[in-house]
Design an enzyme around this catalytic site. Structure first.
Site: not given
Ligand code: NAP
Length: 312
Positions: A134, A137-138
């Site tokens: 992701c 997200c990261d």
């Protein structure tokens, strides 16, 4: 006693939320059951620019928030719980979750799909320690570091472009010498500064000392293997994996008809069981997009409402 609804929808991705909207508008008492968070894979998509009517690039979470609010506005209820088993035959369908059970006259199955894993040694161990599925997200964790993106489809290439806003260097590792991504996405990628390509290559091993700092890559043409090490000053790098997806349909095995794990439906989203419909990425279809998932959801809800009216 199990709580009773007209329609229970399994999954709150674009298909499930669109189904919730249409079922709510049809005045059906409707419940959506979601195991994690709304949006499915779209919740992890950084930028969406091909949802019709969107004039600006929008993030997946922002688009999905509008889907969720709209379904709620038409009276659709939602619970966060994991479906463990289903009893779909007969006029009363039962959906058993880890916390509670629900009964419905019709069920719409929209569990979506999950990212495929590379399946190489170290992948599981280093998930969250360098390996990610992701970018939204990261990406921020890799500000000014080096990252690799595995895959050559729309997801890999779009997310790689997004990652160039954070990482110092982004390299797409693809098993062929030609991308699968749409031509417009490819053109954007080839114009993107800081985006590099490692062609005809597959990742065979991921390792490091606590954090991911070493990988073994194999040349798909020659079979030759080579080591890729993190820059000494960095001490680690990221590997983002976008090599497709598998449908989340395990609990329907032996109950609903499938093809390679994808649920078989007709054009009206009917499965092989009366009163049970499937919509979105879990379904056998040629184009898996937000717009096609939403369309599936709308059709499924409309058909489910008709089925209920006709059987009352
Ligand atoms: P995809 O289109 O199936 O592409 C998967 C990519 O990963 C392919 O390039 C494939 O290589 C590669 N791959 C598969 N298995 C591999 C393995 N074991 N090792 C290394 N590489 C592997 O998947 P996706 O990119 O996730 O897209 C899924 C669907 O969502 C598609 O229909 C796509 O169009 C859609 N999507 C659309 C958008 C958009 O329109 N903006 C954005 C994201 C996704 P090969 O090419 O050699 O097969």
């Amino acid at each position: 006693m199990a709580k009773q609804y007209d329609i229970v929808i399994i999954g709150a991705g674009p298909a499930g939320l669109a189904a919730g909207l249409y079922a709510g508008r049809a005045k059906m008492k409707t419940l959506i059951i979601e195991k994690e968070k709304d949006g499915g894979q779209i919740a992890q998509t950084a930028e969406i620019e091909n949802y019709p009517g969107s004039l600006e690039v929008e993030s997946g979470p922002s688009l999905i928030l509008r889907f969720s609010d709209q379904a709620e506005r038409f009276g659709c209820e939602k619970v966060y719980d994991t479906v463990e088993s289903v009893e779909l035959e007969g006029p009363v369908k039962k959906v058993n979750c880890s916390k509670e059970s629900y009964e419905a006259k019709a069920v719409i199955v929209c569990p979506g799909a999950s990212p495929t894993k590379i399946g190489c040694p170290g992948e599981e161990e280093f998930t969250g320690k360098g390996v990610s599925y992701c970018a939204t997200c990261d990406a921020a964790l890799f500000e000014d570091f080096e990252v690799f993106v595995v895959g050559g489809g729309d997801s890999a290439v779009e997310e790689a472009i997004y990652l160039t806003k954070f990482a110092r260097k982004v390299t797409i590792i693809h098993r062929r010498d030609e991308l699968r991504a749409a031509k417009s996405i490819q053109e954007k990628a080839f114009r993107t500064e800081g985006l590099h390509f490692m062609w005809n290559s597959v990742v065979k091993e991921l390792s490091g000392d606590g954090l991911l700092s070493r990988m073994v890559v194999e040349d798909t043409k020659t079979g030759e293997r080579r080591e890729v090490l993190a820059d000494e000053e960095d001490g680690f790098f990221g590997v983002f994996v976008f090599i497709g997806q598998r449908p989340n349909t395990e609990i329907f095995e032996g109950i609903l008809d499938m093809e390679r794990g994808y649920l078989k439906t007709d054009d009206d989203m009917y499965t092989n069981i009366p009163g049970v419909y499937a919509a979105g990425d879990c379904r056998v279809k040629s184009l898996r997009q937000v717009v096609t998932a939403a369309a599936d959801g709308a059709i499924a809800a409309w058909q489910a409402a008709r089925y209920i009216d006709e059987n009352e």
